[in-house]
Scaffold this active site. Structure first.
Site, short mmCIF file in Angstrom:
data_model
loop_
_atom_site.label_atom_id
_atom_site.label_comp_id
_atom_site.label_asym_id
_atom_site.label_seq_id
_atom_site.Cartn_x
_atom_site.Cartn_y
_atom_site.Cartn_z
N GLU A 2 2.02 -6.38 3.49
CA GLU A 2 0.27 -6.25 3.70
C GLU A 2 -0.04 -7.66 4.08
O GLU A 2 0.56 -9.06 3.50
CB GLU A 2 -0.40 -6.00 3.08
CG GLU A 2 -0.44 -4.64 2.62
CD GLU A 2 -1.27 -3.66 1.46
OE1 GLU A 2 -2.45 -4.22 1.13
OE2 GLU A 2 -0.74 -2.90 0.29
N HIS A 45 0.70 -1.18 0.00
CA HIS A 45 0.12 -0.13 0.24
C HIS A 45 1.15 0.89 -0.30
O HIS A 45 1.69 1.35 0.79
CB HIS A 45 -0.81 -0.14 1.47
CG HIS A 45 -1.47 1.12 1.69
ND1 HIS A 45 -1.91 2.08 1.67
CD2 HIS A 45 -3.17 1.41 0.95
CE1 HIS A 45 -2.62 3.04 2.08
NE2 HIS A 45 -3.42 2.28 1.35
N SER A 89 -4.60 -5.16 -0.54
CA SER A 89 -5.55 -4.67 -0.63
C SER A 89 -6.54 -4.62 -2.27
O SER A 89 -7.38 -4.17 -1.96
CB SER A 89 -5.62 -2.62 0.39
OG SER A 89 -4.46 -2.77 -0.69
C1 LIG Z 1 -6.78 1.41 3.77
C2 LIG Z 1 -4.87 0.99 4.39
C3 LIG Z 1 -4.62 1.70 4.96
C4 LIG Z 1 -4.31 3.13 5.50
O1 LIG Z 1 -6.03 3.20 6.34
P1 LIG Z 1 -7.15 4.15 6.65
O2 LIG Z 1 -7.40 4.76 7.98
O3 LIG Z 1 -7.48 4.36 5.40
O4 LIG Z 1 -5.50 6.05 6.43
C5 LIG Z 1 -3.24 1.22 5.22
N1 LIG Z 1 -2.89 0.45 4.65
C6 LIG Z 1 -3.74 -0.89 3.90
C7 LIG Z 1 -2.95 -2.37 3.37
C8 LIG Z 1 -5.32 0.03 3.71
O5 LIG Z 1 -5.65 -1.13 2.34
#
Ligand SMILES: *Cc1c(COP(=O)(O)O)cnc(C)c1O
Length: 386
Positions: free
Chosen positions: A178, A134, A182
């Site tokens: 991750e 991400h 995502s």
């Molecule tokens: C959505 C997301 C984030 C960011 O989180 P927010 O609370 O929306 O800022 C970080 N890492 C991943 C993998 C995400 O999908």
């Protein structure tokens, strides 16, 4: 027109002609299985509100209670006078849930990743980062000043060879990934990564944004599901929790270092305590949501099958993130527009969110959808699929 204004106009025109200009659809209702957009009620298949909690009456009540108890904003940065007892209770409860000793709240997941990576590693250290991580992880890596090696996606052997080559040159090494990716919905090979990190004395940093609430016993995430202990675990509260915010969990030394050194923590106003109050309620709802998790699985399986039957390219997977790969951005935008006319809202995902040539629709059901909703969506896809 000034040179500055003209340059902005030219850049926007460039984005527009590449089908890369983005405009948010403005929603006039709470996040839920259906949303009101442009005066119409449309089926929403592009949120991360996996368990449907964002508009759950129990969470709405918790927010009202939180506002009565704690008022609006926290009034200051966390280290000045912004940290409330209820924040500390939420931090302990979240850490306990994911099986780690402590955690620290951040205002968003973006702030958590940027702040944590920047604080935990620096010049002379090594980060090994998955190619599909991400943007917040990428930005954290850059900001840290560490040597960053990008490895091919979900490829533990590539991580191993990178550590073999580079580990000895650096003080500290951190593997960053991750757990549920995502935009692709696949799951990292966490057991292999843990073993490789142990072989080479590297830390394992995982972002569980899309796994918490969805995978694992009581929704405690992919690490719980695979019995892997990460060194640092990031969770977000804006997705399955239906709220806003994030936490970074790990040893107490991780927490204390972040509290002292994460610039996005130190120099940012503490989250409203009412959100921490609601987070404690959301945590109980998430843990008890086995029926919703089962329903989410059923919906995801049916959507994967049905989308394939409509002739679309759909990757295998076990998560509710279902990428329908289309290639060029204009194709993704046209299909998204056609679906919206049919009453189904699925956002087109384009570069730089995904690599060039892999523009897609990212189809995501939520537990609050009914079986009929899913069938309605599939019927719309069959009518408009290229
Ligand atoms: C959505 C997301 C984030 C960011 O989180 P927010 O609370 O929306 O800022 C970080 N890492 C991943 C993998 C995400 O999908």
């Amino acid at each position: 027109m000034s040179g500055f204004a003209a340059s902005l106009r030219a850049r926007l025109a460039e984005l527009e002609s590449a089908s890369l200009l983005r405009r948010p659809k403005v929603v006039a209702s709470p996040a839920g299985p259906y949303m009101e957009i442009g005066g119409r009620r449309v089926l929403c298949l592009c949120s991360n509100n996996y368990l449907g909690l964002a508009s759950d009456p129990r969470l709405v009540d918790a927010l009202k209670d939180g506002a009565s108890l704690y008022g609006g904003g926290s009034g200051a940065a966390w280290l000045i006078s912004g940290t409330n007892e209820v924040h500390v209770r939420a931090e302990s409860a979240l850490a306990n849930w994911v099986g780690l000793p402590s955690s620290l709240l951040f205002s968003t997941g973006y702030a958590a990743n940027v702040g944590a990576l920047q604080a935990l590693v620096g010049k002379g250290d090594l980060i090994i980062s998955d190619a599909l991580n991400h943007a917040s992880l990428i930005d954290g890596c850059r900001l840290s000043g560490a040597t960053v090696r990008i490895v091919p996606h979900n490829n533990p052997e590539a991580v191993r060879s990178c550590l073999r080559e580079e580990r000895a040159k650096s003080r500290v090494a951190l593997v960053v990934t991750e757990t549920v990716f995502s935009m692709d919905g696949d799951i990292a090979d966490l057991a292999s990564l843990r073993a490789i990190c142990d072989e080479h004395d590297a830390g394992l940093y995982v972002d569980e944004a899309h796994a918490l609430g969805v995978l694992g016993h009581e929704g405690a995430g992919a690490c719980q599901m695979f019995h892997v202990k990460p060194d640092v675990l990031v969770g977000t509260l804006g997705k399955a929790f239906g709220l806003s915010g994030a936490f970074v969990a790990g040893a107490s030394e991780v927490r204390t270092l972040l509290e002292n050194r994460s610039r996005s923590y130190v120099f940012s106003t503490a989250q409203p305590p009412l959100l921490a109050h609601a987070t404690l309620v959301a945590l109980e709802l998430v843990r008890a949501a086995d029926d919703a998790r089962a329903c989410l699985k059923t919906h995801s399986k049916r959507l994967r099958e049905g989308l394939r039957a409509a002739g679309l390219v759909v990757a295998d997977g076990e998560t509710p993130i279902i990428p329908v790969t289309l290639g060029q951005p204009d194709v993704a935008v046209r299909l998204s527009d056609a679906l919206l006319r049919e009453g189904v809202f699925v956002q087109a995902i384009r570069p730089p969110t995904v690599p060039a040539g892999t523009s897609r629709l990212r189809v995501v059901p939520i537990a609050a959808h009914s079986v009929d909703d899913i069938e309605m969506a599939l019927a719309a896809f069959s009518r408009v699929a290229p």
